[in-house]
Scaffold this motif. Structure first.
Motif, PDB file in Angstrom:
ATOM      1  N   MET A   1     -40.417  -6.820 -17.673  1.00 51.82           N
ATOM      2  CA  MET A   1     -40.059  -6.508 -16.253  1.00 51.82           C
ATOM      3  C   MET A   1     -40.906  -5.168 -15.842  1.00 51.82           C
ATOM      4  O   MET A   1     -40.812  -4.379 -16.600  1.00 51.82           O
ATOM      5  N   ASP A   2     -40.934  -5.070 -14.510  1.00 46.22           N
ATOM      6  CA  ASP A   2     -41.611  -3.769 -13.767  1.00 46.22           C
ATOM      7  C   ASP A   2     -40.394  -3.139 -12.963  1.00 46.22           C
ATOM      8  O   ASP A   2     -39.735  -3.598 -12.598  1.00 46.22           O
ATOM      9  N   ILE A   3     -40.059  -1.761 -13.905  1.00 46.69           N
ATOM     10  CA  ILE A   3     -38.816  -1.095 -13.337  1.00 46.69           C
ATOM     11  C   ILE A   3     -39.298   0.087 -12.769  1.00 46.69           C
ATOM     12  O   ILE A   3     -39.909   1.024 -13.264  1.00 46.69           O
ATOM     13  N   ALA A   4     -38.891   0.197 -11.475  1.00 48.20           N
ATOM     14  CA  ALA A   4     -39.146   1.477 -10.605  1.00 48.20           C
ATOM     15  C   ALA A   4     -37.968   2.314 -10.626  1.00 48.20           C
ATOM     16  O   ALA A   4     -36.852   1.852 -10.051  1.00 48.20           O
ATOM     17  N   LEU A   5     -38.149   3.460 -10.824  1.00 48.48           N
ATOM     18  CA  LEU A   5     -37.090   4.469 -10.775  1.00 48.48           C
ATOM     19  C   LEU A   5     -37.404   5.367  -9.864  1.00 48.48           C
ATOM     20  O   LEU A   5     -37.992   6.559  -9.853  1.00 48.48           O
ATOM     21  N   LEU A   6     -36.734   5.184  -8.472  1.00 52.24           N
ATOM     22  CA  LEU A   6     -37.037   5.993  -7.376  1.00 52.24           C
ATOM     23  C   LEU A   6     -36.131   7.401  -7.695  1.00 52.24           C
ATOM     24  O   LEU A   6     -34.860   7.206  -7.718  1.00 52.24           O
ATOM     25  N   GLY A   7     -36.651   8.661  -7.577  1.00 51.52           N
ATOM     26  CA  GLY A   7     -35.978   9.684  -8.091  1.00 51.52           C
ATOM     27  C   GLY A   7     -36.146   9.741  -9.433  1.00 51.52           C
ATOM     28  O   GLY A   7     -35.048  10.307  -9.988  1.00 51.52           O
ATOM     29  N   GLY A   8     -37.216   9.045 -10.005  1.00 52.55           N
ATOM     30  CA  GLY A   8     -37.186   9.218 -11.741  1.00 52.55           C
ATOM     31  C   GLY A   8     -37.533  10.419 -12.314  1.00 52.55           C
ATOM     32  O   GLY A   8     -37.420  10.581 -13.722  1.00 52.55           O
ATOM     33  N   THR A   9     -37.811  11.364 -11.233  1.00 51.55           N
ATOM     34  CA  THR A   9     -37.783  12.788 -11.987  1.00 51.55           C
ATOM     35  C   THR A   9     -36.416  13.561 -12.293  1.00 51.55           C
ATOM     36  O   THR A   9     -36.440  14.531 -12.919  1.00 51.55           O
ATOM     37  N   GLY A  10     -35.315  12.997 -11.656  1.00 54.64           N
ATOM     38  CA  GLY A  10     -34.362  13.520 -11.854  1.00 54.64           C
ATOM     39  C   GLY A  10     -33.154  13.182 -12.969  1.00 54.64           C
ATOM     40  O   GLY A  10     -33.926  12.518 -13.812  1.00 54.64           O
ATOM     41  N   ASP A  11     -31.926  13.701 -12.891  1.00 58.12           N
ATOM     42  CA  ASP A  11     -31.022  13.314 -13.996  1.00 58.12           C
ATOM     43  C   ASP A  11     -31.150  11.823 -14.676  1.00 58.12           C
ATOM     44  O   ASP A  11     -31.188  11.723 -15.792  1.00 58.12           O
ATOM     45  N   ILE A  12     -30.315  11.024 -14.031  1.00 62.80           N
ATOM     46  CA  ILE A  12     -30.062   9.720 -14.252  1.00 62.80           C
ATOM     47  C   ILE A  12     -31.486   8.961 -14.404  1.00 62.80           C
ATOM     48  O   ILE A  12     -31.786   8.183 -15.385  1.00 62.80           O
ATOM     49  N   GLY A  13     -32.233   9.181 -13.679  1.00 62.24           N
ATOM     50  CA  GLY A  13     -33.539   8.585 -13.643  1.00 62.24           C
ATOM     51  C   GLY A  13     -34.498   8.694 -14.973  1.00 62.24           C
ATOM     52  O   GLY A  13     -34.854   7.947 -15.467  1.00 62.24           O
ATOM     53  N   GLN A  14     -34.349   9.944 -15.253  1.00 60.38           N
ATOM     54  CA  GLN A  14     -35.068  10.511 -16.542  1.00 60.38           C
ATOM     55  C   GLN A  14     -34.509   9.689 -17.963  1.00 60.38           C
ATOM     56  O   GLN A  14     -35.160   9.194 -18.571  1.00 60.38           O
ATOM     57  N   GLY A  15     -32.933   9.537 -17.818  1.00 62.86           N
ATOM     58  CA  GLY A  15     -32.398   8.982 -18.910  1.00 62.86           C
ATOM     59  C   GLY A  15     -32.625   7.688 -19.079  1.00 62.86           C
ATOM     60  O   GLY A  15     -33.133   7.176 -20.078  1.00 62.86           O
ATOM     61  N   LEU A  16     -32.723   6.786 -17.797  1.00 60.15           N
ATOM     62  CA  LEU A  16     -32.884   5.450 -17.804  1.00 60.15           C
ATOM     63  C   LEU A  16     -34.481   5.282 -18.290  1.00 60.15           C
ATOM     64  O   LEU A  16     -34.665   4.453 -18.921  1.00 60.15           O
ATOM     65  N   ALA A  17     -35.250   5.817 -17.711  1.00 58.46           N
ATOM     66  CA  ALA A  17     -36.568   5.968 -18.013  1.00 58.46           C
ATOM     67  C   ALA A  17     -36.944   5.849 -19.518  1.00 58.46           C
ATOM     68  O   ALA A  17     -37.799   5.135 -20.189  1.00 58.46           O
ATOM     69  N   LEU A  18     -36.386   7.199 -19.936  1.00 58.44           N
ATOM     70  CA  LEU A  18     -36.748   7.363 -21.476  1.00 58.44           C
ATOM     71  C   LEU A  18     -36.145   6.172 -22.368  1.00 58.44           C
ATOM     72  O   LEU A  18     -36.785   5.897 -23.399  1.00 58.44           O
ATOM     73  N   ARG A  19     -34.873   5.834 -22.136  1.00 57.66           N
ATOM     74  CA  ARG A  19     -34.260   4.831 -23.042  1.00 57.66           C
ATOM     75  C   ARG A  19     -34.909   3.610 -22.817  1.00 57.66           C
ATOM     76  O   ARG A  19     -35.168   2.826 -23.688  1.00 57.66           O
ATOM     77  N   TRP A  20     -35.156   3.047 -21.559  1.00 57.17           N
ATOM     78  CA  TRP A  20     -35.848   1.889 -21.509  1.00 57.17           C
ATOM     79  C   TRP A  20     -37.144   1.908 -22.132  1.00 57.17           C
ATOM     80  O   TRP A  20     -37.873   1.032 -22.966  1.00 57.17           O
TER      81      TRP A  20
END
Length: 222
Positions: A1-20
């Motif tokens: 899937m294509d997952i967009a993390l709006l605010g992906g530069t911040g805390d929870i966004g960073q964690g989810l981005a790196l883990r996925w």
């Protein structure tokens, strides 16, 4: 899937981005109000992942609107006070995407952190009210310790409770959550149950502050 993390530069966004990016083959798109900020952060994430042997991982960094337009799942990984403005800004780009809200409203005083329940009933309900009528909204990832989530050297052993009124969208988010090693997704029922889940977050923070060795506290139901 294509997952967009709006605010992906911040805390929870960073964690989810790196883990996925580390644990799955999903395409990760970092969104920010400033496209260049998103691009810079995406490059930073790629560098960290490359140091761990993921040389083939490409993470895009775009403005929030462009990020949302490319995604199957859009995670509004922004603070509660920016949530509705962020959703309003991308509403025309959501199309058939599922919108996920991990935001929690909190207040802090001399005693600690307290859940700030909005008039809508929950922050997840605020997201649903702001989203287009045909966009399914799911609440998830509220109670994860962002610092540990973003530390790829740290093992996880957490549950995340997932709520939503659209069964298919909720199933999709549960599957995405369990793609992260060490996270188990639990069905918390409909969106109306979001407040009880969001209210756990300030409790966890307060317990972590007052007890040694519990800095990255999460929840596990047994």
């Amino acid at each position: 899937m294509d997952i967009a993390l709006l605010g992906g530069t911040g805390d929870i966004g960073q964690g989810l981005a790196l883990r996925w990016a580390d644990d799955t083959n999903h395409t990760i798109i970092i969104g920010s109000r400033k496209a260049q900020k998103a691009a810079n952060k995406a490059e930073e994430y790629e560098t960290e992942l490359a140091s761990r042997g993921h040389d083939d991982v490409a993470i895009a960094g775009l403005g929030n609107e462009d990020a949302a337009a490319r995604a199957d799942v859009v995670v509004a990984a922004v603070p509660a006070y920016h949530l509705t403005d962020t959703i309003d800004a991308v509403a025309d780009e959501l199309d058939d995407a599922t919108l996920v809200s991990p935001a929690v409203g909190m207040q802090r005083d001399e005693d600690g952190f307290h859940y700030n329940r909005p008039g809508a009933g929950s922050v997840t309900q605020l997201a649903a009210n702001a989203a287009p009528d045909d966009t399914p909204v799911v609440g998830a990832f509220h109670n994860l310790a962002a610092g540990r989530l973003a530390n790829l050297d740290a093992d996880l052993d957490w549950d995340t409770i997932v709520v939503g009124d659209d069964t298919d969208a909720k199933d999709t988010v549960c599957e995405l959550a369990e793609g992260i090693e060490g996270i188990r997704a639990l069905d918390g029922g409909p969106l109306a149950n979001a407040a009880e889940i969001e209210g756990l977050t300030p409790l966890l923070i307060n317990v972590a502050r007052h007890n040694d060795g519990l800095h990255d506290l999460g929840v596990r139901f047994q």
